[in-house]
Design an enzyme around this catalytic site. Structure first.
Site, mmCIF file in Angstrom:
data_model
loop_
_atom_site.group_PDB
_atom_site.id
_atom_site.type_symbol
_atom_site.label_atom_id
_atom_site.label_comp_id
_atom_site.label_asym_id
_atom_site.label_seq_id
_atom_site.Cartn_x
_atom_site.Cartn_y
_atom_site.Cartn_z
ATOM 1 N N LYS A 11 0.747 -1.205 0.053
ATOM 2 C CA LYS A 11 0.052 -0.075 0.213
ATOM 3 C C LYS A 11 0.858 1.217 -0.103
ATOM 4 C CE LYS A 11 -1.266 1.584 3.887
ATOM 5 N NZ LYS A 11 -0.581 3.150 3.750
ATOM 6 N N ASP A 140 -5.814 0.831 8.247
ATOM 7 C CA ASP A 140 -5.320 0.637 7.089
ATOM 8 C C ASP A 140 -5.870 -0.624 6.427
ATOM 9 O OD1 ASP A 140 -3.575 2.640 6.921
ATOM 10 O OD2 ASP A 140 -1.817 1.752 7.185
#
Length: 304
Positions: A11, A140
């Site tokens: 990410k 996240d």
């Protein structure tokens, strides 16, 4: 049932705004997030006893229970699991991304594990609150569960997918491979010293980033609010950013998340590969990974 496999892509926070510190101690954020083509790999053998095996080049960086262990504990408490209706099994995590690196490794891994459980239990699609579980595992994780270009907001758990694919840019990820605090993100946010929020921030707006010019203009104008604080915690970030920005074909370079991994955008694969080769020759101790932004194809929608 055959062994199932999911990639857990890195990410990358292309931008990161911090609106302020909430009364509960969390921070109100807004971040344009993309996922790279480099990834950890998670497999599930539904016929084997429930557990987790960890291997790969960065396995030694993981100690004690990780988020997949927490996921297994949470799923074991689900009524359907207690009734024997939820198929789990043996997870294997091949750790190919650096640990505590600012590229969501642990969050991506557990998100991939959730997707594996979903695939092993297609009849449970609407009977388990997967997104609620993801948010409980970490800020996240909901974005990593989608694994598509999106805007994260709130404490990070509010996710809005972009309405179209991003331009196909090459991406160079660089981590200086230096020691960071075990609670690195907490330390970085403490160093930031964000003021207490006086009012709720406005809803996030989806940036117009469907072409290269617009994307570069947006990331340059927005930046990463954690850069100075992260550099206090990990001074090696300064050298990484300077090295990336010195590459002739680099379009833009910045910190991802709380670091220490930094990224650079390139218009071509060749330019990215040349920069990677140059940096490997000068900094053999750094983790240097030329890759691409995974453009994504799903039409954007809000994820609660």
């Amino acid at each position: 049932m055959v062994t199932l496999t999911e990639r857990a892509p890195a990410k990358v926070n292309l931008t990161l705004k911090v609106h302020g510190r909430r009364a509960d101690g969390f921070h109100a954020l807004e971040s344009l997030v993309v996922f790279a083509d480099c990834a950890d790999v998670v497999t599930l053998d539904p016929e084997a006893p429930v557990g987790l095996i960890v291997g790969g080049p960065f396995a030694s960086g993981l100690t004690g229970d990780n988020l997949i262990h927490r996921l297994l504990a949470m799923l074991a408490a689900e009524p359907l699991a207690k009734q024997g209706q939820l198929r789990l099994g043996q997870f294997t995590l091949t750790k190919q991304l650096p640990v505590a690196a600012g590229i969501g490794g642990g969050s991506a891994d557990v998100a991939a594990a959730i997707r594996l459980v979903q695939r092993a239990n297609p009849h449970m699609a609407g009977r388990i609150g997967w997104l609620k579980i993801a948010a409980q595992l970490g800020s996240d994780v909901p974005a990593c569960l989608a694994a598509l270009p999106c805007v994260m907001s709130g404490t990070g758990t509010a996710v809005t997918l972009l309405p179209g694919p991003l331009p196909a840019l090459s991406l160079l990820l660089v981590n200086p491979q230096v020691a960071v605090p075990a609670d690195k993100s907490r330390v970085v946010f403490r160093a930031l010293g964000a003021p207490l929020l006086r009012a709720e921030p406005p809803p996030p707006t989806l940036p117009p980033v469907t072409n290269t010019v617009a994307l570069l203009a947006y990331v340059r104008a927005t930046g990463n609010a954690l850069t100075a604080a992260a550099t206090q915690v990990c001074p090696a970030i300064t050298a990484v950013l300077a090295a990336l920005r010195a590459q002739p074909a680099c379009q833009y370079a910045a910190l991802s998340g709380a670091g220490p991994t930094c990224y650079a955008l390139f218009a071509t694969t060749a330019g990215c590969a040349t920069a990677a080769a140059t940096l490997r020759g000068v900094h053999p101790g750094w983790w240097i990974e030329p890759t691409h932004i995974h453009a994504g194809t799903r039409v954007g929608t809000a994820i609660p």
